[in-house]
Design an enzyme around this catalytic site. Structure first.
Site, mmCIF file in Angstrom:
data_model
loop_
_atom_site.group_PDB
_atom_site.id
_atom_site.type_symbol
_atom_site.label_atom_id
_atom_site.label_comp_id
_atom_site.label_asym_id
_atom_site.label_seq_id
_atom_site.Cartn_x
_atom_site.Cartn_y
_atom_site.Cartn_z
ATOM 1 N N ASP A 170 46.686 32.863 39.477
ATOM 2 C CA ASP A 170 47.137 34.197 39.886
ATOM 3 C C ASP A 170 48.286 34.119 40.895
ATOM 4 O O ASP A 170 48.265 33.288 41.802
ATOM 5 C CB ASP A 170 45.928 34.898 40.542
ATOM 6 N N GLU A 194 50.771 32.768 36.152
ATOM 7 C CA GLU A 194 51.113 34.174 36.264
ATOM 8 C C GLU A 194 52.274 34.317 37.241
ATOM 9 O O GLU A 194 52.082 34.340 38.456
ATOM 10 C CB GLU A 194 49.937 35.020 36.774
HETATM 11 C C1 NOJ Z 1 47.779 39.708 39.661
HETATM 12 C C2 NOJ Z 1 46.572 40.285 39.005
HETATM 13 O O1 NOJ Z 1 46.806 40.375 37.626
HETATM 14 C C3 NOJ Z 1 46.313 41.637 39.620
HETATM 15 O O2 NOJ Z 1 45.283 42.301 38.939
HETATM 16 C C4 NOJ Z 1 46.003 41.461 41.082
HETATM 17 O O3 NOJ Z 1 45.872 42.726 41.668
HETATM 18 C C5 NOJ Z 1 47.083 40.675 41.796
HETATM 19 N N1 NOJ Z 1 47.515 39.512 41.068
HETATM 20 C C6 NOJ Z 1 46.618 40.205 43.151
HETATM 21 O O4 NOJ Z 1 45.664 39.188 42.994
#
Ligand code: NOJ
Length: 537
Positions: free
Chosen positions: A201, A243
């Site tokens: 993430d 991500e």
């Molecule tokens: C990306 C995630 O997809 C999202 O849902 C989240 O709020 C943020 N990162 C923070 O972790």
């Protein structure tokens, strides 16, 4: 074939455990419920599931605010349930990856509680503290609708702490070697439980440096390479999926020389698929793929139509963003931050022709596709719910009152089931669609099955083809001597396609329907119905 490259041909499926299936009647989905549904995912053809966070959390960001990295949230079950899930998934040849949230914790994590308790706490330096909120002014605010600043004042210790997301998600200080090691230990813990990798993430934001936008810094890549080396050494075949909501040129370094991430989401192609469908032209898709650098042989893009967040419009120009909002978010509450909080089917007017076409693009463009749970049956959304919750409602299994999701009274569901006239669970559900051979579910299942027989989709080069008609997205996918010509009519009118086919080929066959299209003298000339697509061999 090299099994360690499994992710290059895999079909992924993202799900929220809370939303999928409740096994114990408390109104919250859980790990045992998911385990019961593995057969379903296997039938659909899913190779790997990505679980959104399953750890103890105060849920201010639906679990992306983790309070304990070494446990399972009580509502989801136990570590033993998790082990069973992994075992059962592997028995069905389904891999499992989980979210690894490196950048921040919950403010209820014991490290942060200790950190904020006293300036001299041994955990003070686990987070990023400052006397002023004027540092790192070039870093943008991501949760624009709610957060006025990336700094929040802590009354007790009289300093500000740094956070890229909600104030309840303080950023960890990756300049502290202890933090780096903690995260490595956490990765080891889950890998030892048998998971097949991580969706990492928010990786662009690990470090902060004055005078930069605090994204994609060299220090970040150095750390991520260490994590990769650790995984390669101890857990070969397990993957890291990146991500990084960034432009392709900025995501490219996350693949390194094939020594950082195995996979990365291709964020910018996603809104351009929606642009293509609305404009009836492929230019924006072509342009962004032309601007996408080549990646190392052992790497792969991951492409998606929708996910659990808002349909992000960060990777478009300001004009394009305004245009997308005008087209796809007619009501103000459909907007969130820089995006649109709606699901696939409603975005595409619940028009099966457009939904099928979008899925066909998903399964034929370069990269491994990921399906967002519920989109395989065209679930609707609930824009009355706050934040991104409207696209995280219970999975609709059947027409019973609890939608087959849970036996609990519906008042105790974690979120209401979609119950409107169009998308309600009494109409849109898995059971109905499995019986109906022409349902979206069956079409997607078929696309997945066909895709799996041809490595050209996962591994092939893409070459755009001029077919004398700019309403058509026409491209070839070629790998090891096999070429598949993919045609998509992006418009709502009949279109003609004319192209020259070299060599002695006299007929092309649609892989999806087995229909043959004979032609003479290399002149391939056919008509396509509105939104029709063909995968021609
Ligand atoms: C990306 C995630 O997809 C999202 O849902 C989240 O709020 C943020 N990162 C923070 O972790």
């Amino acid at each position: 074939m090299d099994q360690t490259l499994w992710y290059k041909d895999a079909v992924f499926y993202e799900l929220s455990v809370r939303a999928f299936k409740d096994s114990n009647g408390d109104g919250h989905g859980d790990l045992r419920g998911l385990t019961e549904k593995l057969a379903y995912l296997q039938t659909l053809g899913v190779d790997c599931i990505w679980l959104m966070p399953i750890y103890p959390s105060p849920l201010r960001d639906d679990g992306y605010d983790i309070a304990d990295y070494y446990n399972i949230a009580e509502t989801f079950g136990t570590l033993d349930d998790f082990k069973t899930l992994i075992k059962e998934a592997h028995n069905r040849n389904i891999r499992v990856i989980t979210d690894l949230v490196l950048n921040h914790t919950s403010d209820e994590h014991p490290w942060f509680k200790a950190s904020r308790s006293d300036r001299n706490s041994p955990y003070r330096d686990y987070y990023v503290w400052s006397d002023t909120d004027q540092k790192y002014q070039d870093a943008r605010i991501i949760f624009l609708d709610t957060e006025p600043s990336n700094w929040t004042w802590d009354e007790k210790t009289g300093q500000y702490y740094w956070h890229r997301f909600y104030a309840s998600q303080p950023d960890l200080n990756f300049d502290n070697p202890k933090v780096q090691q903690e995260m490595m230990d956490i990765a080891r813990f889950w890998l030892d439980l048998g998971i097949d990798g991580f969706r990492a993430d928010a990786v662009p934001y690990l470090f902060e440096r004055e005078g930069t936008n605090c994204e994609n810094l060299p220090e970040t890549h150095t750390y991520l390479k260490k994590l990769r080396a650790f995984m390669d050494e101890n857990y070969p075949g397990r993957i890291l999926l990146c991500e990084a909501n960034q432009w392709p040129a900025d995501v490219r370094p996350y693949f390194g020389d094939g020594d950082e991430f195995h996979m990365g989401f291709h964020f910018p192609i996603m809104p351009r698929i929606f642009m293509a469908l609305k404009k009836g032209r492929a230019d924006d898709m072509i342009d962004i793929l032309n601007r996408t650098p080549a990646i190392p042989e052992n790497c792969q893009w991951c492409i998606f139509l929708r996910n659990h967040d808002e349909l992000t419009l960060e990777m478009v120009t300001e004009d394009e963003r305004q245009w997308m909002w005008a087209q796809y978010a007619p009501e103000p509450r459909m907007k969130l931050n820089l995006g649109i909080r709606r699901r696939l089917a409603p975005l595409l007017d619940n028009d099966r022709r457009k939904i099928d076409l979008a899925n066909s693009l998903l399964f034929t463009l370069p990269g491994s596709p990921i399906i967002y749970y519920g989109d395989e049956i065209g679930m609707g959304d609930n824009i009355e719910l706050p934040d991104r919750n409207g696209v995280r409602t219970p999975m609709q299994w059947n027409a019973e009152s609890g939608a087959g999701f849970s036996q609990a009274t519906i008042q105790s569901f974690y979120a209401p089931i979609i119950d409107d006239q169009v998308y309600g669970s009494s109409r849109v559900n898995v059971e109905f669609q499995r019986k109906d051979l022409l349902s979206l579910w069956n079409i997607i299942r078929h696309m997945i099955a066909v895709r799996k027989r041809h490595h050209a989709f996962g591994r092939g080069e893409i070459e755009w083809v001029d077919c004398q008609n700019d309403r058509i997205a026409a491209f070839g996918r070629t790998h090891e001597g096999e070429t598949i010509l993919v045609l998509h009519n992006l418009s709502d009118a009949k279109q003609r396609v004319s192209l020259k086919i070299k060599g002695s080929v006299k007929s092309l066959t649609d892989l999806l329907t087995q229909k043959a299209f004979p032609f003479d003298n290399g002149n391939f000339d056919i008509g396509l119905d509105p939104y029709q697509y063909l995968w021609l061999k």
